[in-house]
Design a protein around this motif. Sequence first.
Motif, PDB file in Angstrom:
ATOM      1  N   MET A   1       4.003   3.277  -3.215  1.00 25.28           N
ATOM      2  CA  MET A   1       3.544   1.917  -3.064  1.00 25.28           C
ATOM      3  C   MET A   1       2.276   1.758  -3.900  1.00 25.28           C
ATOM      4  O   MET A   1       1.373   2.565  -3.843  1.00 25.28           O
ATOM      5  N   ARG A   2       2.223   0.700  -4.658  1.00 26.39           N
ATOM      6  CA  ARG A   2       1.060   0.469  -5.518  1.00 26.39           C
ATOM      7  C   ARG A   2      -0.068  -0.162  -4.722  1.00 26.39           C
ATOM      8  O   ARG A   2       0.117  -0.678  -3.625  1.00 26.39           O
ATOM      9  N   ASP A   3      -1.261  -0.111  -5.290  1.00 24.30           N
ATOM     10  CA  ASP A   3      -2.446  -0.639  -4.607  1.00 24.30           C
ATOM     11  C   ASP A   3      -2.357  -2.144  -4.378  1.00 24.30           C
ATOM     12  O   ASP A   3      -2.786  -2.639  -3.331  1.00 24.30           O
ATOM     13  N   ASP A   4      -1.795  -2.878  -5.342  1.00 22.08           N
ATOM     14  CA  ASP A   4      -1.711  -4.330  -5.156  1.00 22.08           C
ATOM     15  C   ASP A   4      -0.736  -4.695  -4.033  1.00 22.08           C
ATOM     16  O   ASP A   4      -0.962  -5.646  -3.283  1.00 22.08           O
ATOM     17  N   GLU A   5       0.360  -3.908  -3.866  1.00 22.97           N
ATOM     18  CA  GLU A   5       1.279  -4.154  -2.763  1.00 22.97           C
ATOM     19  C   GLU A   5       0.606  -3.851  -1.426  1.00 22.97           C
ATOM     20  O   GLU A   5       0.793  -4.569  -0.440  1.00 22.97           O
ATOM     21  N   LEU A   6      -0.181  -2.787  -1.406  1.00 21.15           N
ATOM     22  CA  LEU A   6      -0.903  -2.434  -0.193  1.00 21.15           C
ATOM     23  C   LEU A   6      -1.914  -3.519   0.176  1.00 21.15           C
ATOM     24  O   LEU A   6      -2.057  -3.869   1.349  1.00 21.15           O
ATOM     25  N   GLU A   7      -2.585  -4.076  -0.811  1.00 24.71           N
ATOM     26  CA  GLU A   7      -3.539  -5.157  -0.552  1.00 24.71           C
ATOM     27  C   GLU A   7      -2.828  -6.400  -0.033  1.00 24.71           C
ATOM     28  O   GLU A   7      -3.337  -7.087   0.852  1.00 24.71           O
ATOM     29  N   LEU A   8      -1.639  -6.701  -0.567  1.00 24.92           N
ATOM     30  CA  LEU A   8      -0.870  -7.842  -0.063  1.00 24.92           C
ATOM     31  C   LEU A   8      -0.475  -7.636   1.401  1.00 24.92           C
ATOM     32  O   LEU A   8      -0.563  -8.557   2.216  1.00 24.92           O
ATOM     33  N   LEU A   9      -0.036  -6.427   1.721  1.00 20.82           N
ATOM     34  CA  LEU A   9       0.331  -6.142   3.113  1.00 20.82           C
ATOM     35  C   LEU A   9      -0.881  -6.245   4.036  1.00 20.82           C
ATOM     36  O   LEU A   9      -0.783  -6.759   5.148  1.00 20.82           O
ATOM     37  N   ARG A  10      -2.013  -5.774   3.595  1.00 19.66           N
ATOM     38  CA  ARG A  10      -3.222  -5.861   4.410  1.00 19.66           C
ATOM     39  C   ARG A  10      -3.669  -7.306   4.593  1.00 19.66           C
ATOM     40  O   ARG A  10      -4.186  -7.681   5.647  1.00 19.66           O
ATOM     41  N   ALA A  11      -3.451  -8.122   3.569  1.00 12.89           N
ATOM     42  CA  ALA A  11      -3.846  -9.524   3.661  1.00 12.89           C
ATOM     43  C   ALA A  11      -2.972 -10.269   4.678  1.00 12.89           C
ATOM     44  O   ALA A  11      -3.444 -11.169   5.369  1.00 12.89           O
ATOM     45  N   VAL A  12      -1.713  -9.903   4.782  1.00 16.36           N
ATOM     46  CA  VAL A  12      -0.791 -10.548   5.708  1.00 16.36           C
ATOM     47  C   VAL A  12      -1.012 -10.036   7.134  1.00 16.36           C
ATOM     48  O   VAL A  12      -0.772 -10.747   8.106  1.00 16.36           O
ATOM     49  N   ASN A  13      -1.476  -8.828   7.272  1.00 14.93           N
ATOM     50  CA  ASN A  13      -1.662  -8.198   8.575  1.00 14.93           C
ATOM     51  C   ASN A  13      -2.765  -8.925   9.352  1.00 14.93           C
ATOM     52  O   ASN A  13      -3.877  -9.063   8.867  1.00 14.93           O
ATOM     53  N   PRO A  14      -2.486  -9.380  10.579  1.00 10.05           N
ATOM     54  CA  PRO A  14      -3.517 -10.094  11.336  1.00 10.05           C
ATOM     55  C   PRO A  14      -4.601  -9.166  11.907  1.00 10.05           C
ATOM     56  O   PRO A  14      -5.653  -9.619  12.309  1.00 10.05           O
ATOM     57  N   GLU A  19     -11.283  -2.339  12.219  1.00  8.47           N
ATOM     58  CA  GLU A  19     -11.588  -2.432  13.642  1.00  8.47           C
ATOM     59  C   GLU A  19     -10.349  -2.111  14.475  1.00  8.47           C
ATOM     60  O   GLU A  19      -9.232  -2.202  13.993  1.00  8.47           O
ATOM     61  N   GLY A  20     -10.567  -1.739  15.701  1.00 10.06           N
ATOM     62  CA  GLY A  20      -9.464  -1.453  16.608  1.00 10.06           C
ATOM     63  C   GLY A  20      -8.945  -0.031  16.454  1.00 10.06           C
ATOM     64  O   GLY A  20      -9.356   0.716  15.573  1.00 10.06           O
ATOM     65  N   PRO A  21      -8.035   0.343  17.317  1.00 11.51           N
ATOM     66  CA  PRO A  21      -7.513   1.705  17.264  1.00 11.51           C
ATOM     67  C   PRO A  21      -6.614   1.965  16.059  1.00 11.51           C
ATOM     68  O   PRO A  21      -6.296   3.099  15.762  1.00 11.51           O
ATOM     69  N   TRP A  22      -6.204   0.910  15.346  1.00  2.71           N
ATOM     70  CA  TRP A  22      -5.314   1.074  14.205  1.00  2.71           C
ATOM     71  C   TRP A  22      -6.056   1.049  12.882  1.00  2.71           C
ATOM     72  O   TRP A  22      -5.435   0.942  11.836  1.00  2.71           O
ATOM     73  N   ARG A  23      -7.350   1.140  12.907  1.00  2.00           N
ATOM     74  CA  ARG A  23      -8.113   1.032  11.662  1.00  2.00           C
ATOM     75  C   ARG A  23      -7.794   2.207  10.740  1.00  2.00           C
ATOM     76  O   ARG A  23      -7.387   3.277  11.188  1.00  2.00           O
ATOM     77  N   ASP A  24      -7.977   1.975   9.459  1.00  2.00           N
ATOM     78  CA  ASP A  24      -7.735   3.010   8.453  1.00  2.00           C
ATOM     79  C   ASP A  24      -8.824   4.057   8.545  1.00  2.00           C
ATOM     80  O   ASP A  24     -10.002   3.773   8.347  1.00  2.00           O
ATOM     81  N   ARG A  25      -8.435   5.259   8.854  1.00  2.38           N
ATOM     82  CA  ARG A  25      -9.374   6.378   8.929  1.00  2.38           C
ATOM     83  C   ARG A  25      -8.558   7.671   8.890  1.00  2.38           C
ATOM     84  O   ARG A  25      -7.358   7.673   9.142  1.00  2.38           O
TER      85      ARG A  25
END
Length: 96
Positions: A1-14, A19-25
Amino acid sequence: MRDDELELLRAVNPVRADEGPWRDRPLHGNAERTLNQLLCNDRRRRARRSLVLRAEGAVLAVAAALAVALSCGAPAAQADPAPSCQRTSSADAGGC
């Protein structure tokens, strides 16, 4: 998956990524071990299933060989026993 696709998915994600238990870490040790076990169990499960199928095949082959050996080696059953000699008189006492 390319970085721009990942950014699009993150933008759609509410849910926000920071933050929260699902944060990227990075995963902590226990979570990483659990993930590795989940990924490796599939291989172990397939290997175990293959071993069980081979063992079942061997048992069935031995059972079939025994069934054939016992059915071919046993004498055939007789439907009627041989007629026995019946004496009709005392003069016939000599033989059958």
